[in-house]
Design an enzyme around this catalytic site. Structure first.
Site, PDB file in Angstrom:
ATOM      1  N   LYS A 146       2.172   2.025  -0.586  1.00 49.29           N
ATOM      2  CA  LYS A 146       1.225   0.918  -0.752  1.00 49.29           C
ATOM      3  C   LYS A 146      -0.094   1.466  -1.288  1.00 49.29           C
ATOM      4  O   LYS A 146      -0.541   2.533  -0.851  1.00 49.29           O
ATOM      5  CB  LYS A 146       1.021   0.212   0.601  1.00 49.29           C
ATOM      6  N   SER A 180       0.284  -8.871   3.153  1.00 45.00           N
ATOM      7  CA  SER A 180      -0.306  -8.283   1.977  1.00 45.00           C
ATOM      8  C   SER A 180       0.531  -7.174   1.337  1.00 45.00           C
ATOM      9  O   SER A 180       0.291  -6.835   0.185  1.00 45.00           O
ATOM     10  CB  SER A 180      -1.671  -7.710   2.343  1.00 45.00           C
ATOM     11  N   SER A 184       1.167  -8.182   7.808  1.00 46.16           N
ATOM     12  CA  SER A 184       1.354  -7.774   6.404  1.00 46.16           C
ATOM     13  C   SER A 184       2.569  -6.892   6.117  1.00 46.16           C
ATOM     14  O   SER A 184       2.874  -6.626   4.959  1.00 46.16           O
ATOM     15  CB  SER A 184       0.097  -7.072   5.892  1.00 46.16           C
TER      16      SER A 184
END
Lengths: 484, 95
Positions: free
Chosen positions: A76, A151, A175
């Protein structure tokens, strides 16, 4: 290579069925082919990834490999990675090349895993649809007109569309778990403080926690084995003995007491999703578990408390983006103050600005007690609910998200509707508990995730329960059409 | 409690974020909605409840004050929008 588990990939590398360079190239080719339509990656650096793979092949040749050596992992874009552009999904950090490695990246590098690229995400991890990213929305591979959740949407799609064998994510209010639910794979948010936050770009420091995203619980355990561990560079990192999460994963779950909170099945949950979750719970009973009814009476307060605590912490954390030391700086300004104003106006997107404003408001003179302190007290009430619940059960289960993936743009203009996406996940962040989402079925060909919530440090118990379910079902092995 | 345009301008100033005249209506509408959501907390009696700042109620650990990080001064300065002679350059503040 496409559908092999991390363990199988590791064995194949060990037996020299293929090299890490070949494996890395295979996934780089998939990214090249599929990323233009999915937008799961912000940065791909073929040369750098292949150089890492070459180094890993040398380690394998020398007989010094560990389980993840040579395996490509998508990271990420919230994890600082030395020499890589690290944007956090924001224009503010569009050209930020990290000068150091976060602890998570360092740990993966240390075992010779290959960084296959930096994945797209909601800007500063603020969002539940991956639509707030400065680098454009991510598409759900199950239905390209739907969101992947957020997210950690880019990591989610990387795993779901097999652009990488596994990925990392972070979870402040859901998330990891909500995108895992919407994209049909396995994702785990560990106990707060288990994985170091050093070098992980801060959103809400008392809630942020990194975790693994992969096809199965077994793979998540292997990732977690690498990611955890005390780190002096993070003052909230927990100082406790490192566990091996693979050891007890195959234990029988006879007599496991599963608590079902009635509040998770009241308003907000779509009836189709409810049916899938009920089926999954029945299946757990078949596997020997016992269902116990429990209550989390303050769960309805988790979103209000979260939207005080998280923005308050964010407004403080994001004050560092001022155009002085790194990141975006406005081109034209009159003086220093004007430079701050323009830099932040240009560098932040709308959702980030909203949360900074809310955070500034609740912390401003005269409002602190009414909002921030109140929210911290509510946080304790929520945490106490879980404490009482765990006197009656071993694990808590319910839905991960209130619905399946929704259409892109559908909730973009309505922050409150978007915030409701995390109605079943946020309370565990406030209480610091470990929780996981595993695929449990489909509604209209879109995946549904079952959430498993454990008491503090009971990752092993969650992974065990998830693994036994996955040994007997194949929901987690389904993958979207059109990606082969 | 709700928020009006004047307060939005005040907090925008505190947060060093420009909110233009054209944006302020939209911002107000959305912030009012979010604050209404938060307002649910106020009905709950929390008089005897201790605030919780860490999920595991753990205190701040202390360590010896010694240098542990690598020296990344030059790399860090290179990241600055404007740096000269090992200094971050900003618009003049003092005459």
């Amino acid at each position: 290579m496409l559908n092999l588990s991390l363990k199988e990939l590791s064995q194949a590398l060990e037996k020299k069925e293929f090299t890490s360079v070949e494996l890395t190239q295979f996934f780089l080719n998939r990214i090249k082919k599929l990323n233009p339509s999915l937008n799961a990656f912000i940065t791909v650096d073929e040369a750098r990834s292949l150089a890492m793979a070459e180094k890993s092949d040398q380690i394998i040749q020398a007989g010094k490999k560990s389980i993840l050596t040579g395996i490509p992992i998508a990271q990420k874009d919230i994890f600082c990675s030395e020499g890589w552009r690290t944007t956090c999904g924001s224009k503010m950090l569009e050209n930020f090349i990290s000068p150091y490695d976060s602890t998570v990246i360092h740990k993966f590098n240390d075992v010779g895993a290959v960084n296959i690229g930096k994945t797209n995400m909601d800007e500063f991890a603020m969002g539940s649809s991956n639509e707030t990213s400065y680098f454009g929305p991510v598409k759900n591979p199950w239905a390209l007109d739907c969101v992947p959740g957020g997210s950690s949407g880019g990591s989610a799609v990387a795993v779901a569309a097999r652009l990488a064998p596994a990925a990392t994510g972070t979870d402040t209010g859901g998330s990891i778990r909500q995108p895992a639910s919407l994209c049909g794979f396995t994702g785990l948010k560990p106990t707060y403080g288990l994985v170091s936050r050093y070098g992980m770009i801060a959103f809400a420091s008392s809630l942020d926690q990194a975790g693994p995203m992969a096809i199965s619980a077994e793979d998540c355990a292997l990732m977690l084995n690498v990611m955890t561990g005390h780190d002096e560079q993070d003052s909230t990192s927990l100082n406790r003995k490192k566990e091996n999460y693979s050891n007890s994963i195959d234990k029988k779950i006879d007599g496991l007491k599963i608590g079902i909170p009635k509040e998770f099945f009241e308003e907000g949950l779509s009836s189709d999703v409810e049916k899938v979750i009920e089926e999954a719970l029945k299946y757990y009973e078949k596997l020997g578990a016992k269902i116990v009814n429990i209550s989390l009476p303050n769960n309805y307060l988790s979103i209000p408390a979260y939207y005080v605590i998280a923005p308050a912490e964010a407004s403080s954390n994001l004050s560092r983006y001022d155009g002085v030391r790194y990141g975006h700086r406005a081109k034209e300004y009159d003086d220093l103050i004007d430079m701050y104003f323009k830099t932040r106006q240009e560098g932040f997107g709308d959702e980030v600005k909203r949360r900074i404003l809310i955070g500034t408001y609740v912390l401003s003179a005269g409002y602190f007690d009414a909002y921030y302190l109140k929210a911290q007290k509510i946080r304790r009430l929520i945490s106490n609910d879980f404490k009482s619940a765990y006197e009656k059960c071993d694990l808590i289960m319910g839905p991960s998200a209130p619905s399946v993936a929704f259409k892109s743009g559908e909730k973009q203009e309505d922050p409150l509707a978007m915030y409701m996406q995390d109605v079943f996940t946020i309370s565990t962040n406030l209480a610091g508990l470990p929780a996981m989402s595993i695929p449990a079925g489909f509604v209209n060909e879109l995946p549904v995730g079952l959430q498993l919530i454990g008491n503090h440090f009971e990752e092993a118990k969650i992974l065990n329960a998830a693994h036994i379910y996955q040994k007997n079902t194949d929901w987690h092995l389904q993958h979207p059409k059109g990606i082969d | 409690m709700s928020i009006n345009k004047e307060e939005i301008k005040k907090i925008a100033h505190l947060a060093r974020i420009n909110v233009s005249q054209t944006e302020v209506d939209q911002v107000e509408k959305k912030l009012v909605g979010i604050l209404a959501l938060i307002e649910k907390m106020q009905k709950v009696n929390t008089n005897s409840i201790e605030p919780m700042s860490h999920a595991l109620d753990i205190n701040q650990p202390l360590r010896e004050d010694k240098v542990t990080a690598k020296d990344i001064r030059d790399k860090s300065l290179d990241l600055a929008p404007h740096s000269e002679q090992s200094l971050f350059i900003v618009p003049q503040v003092i005459e």
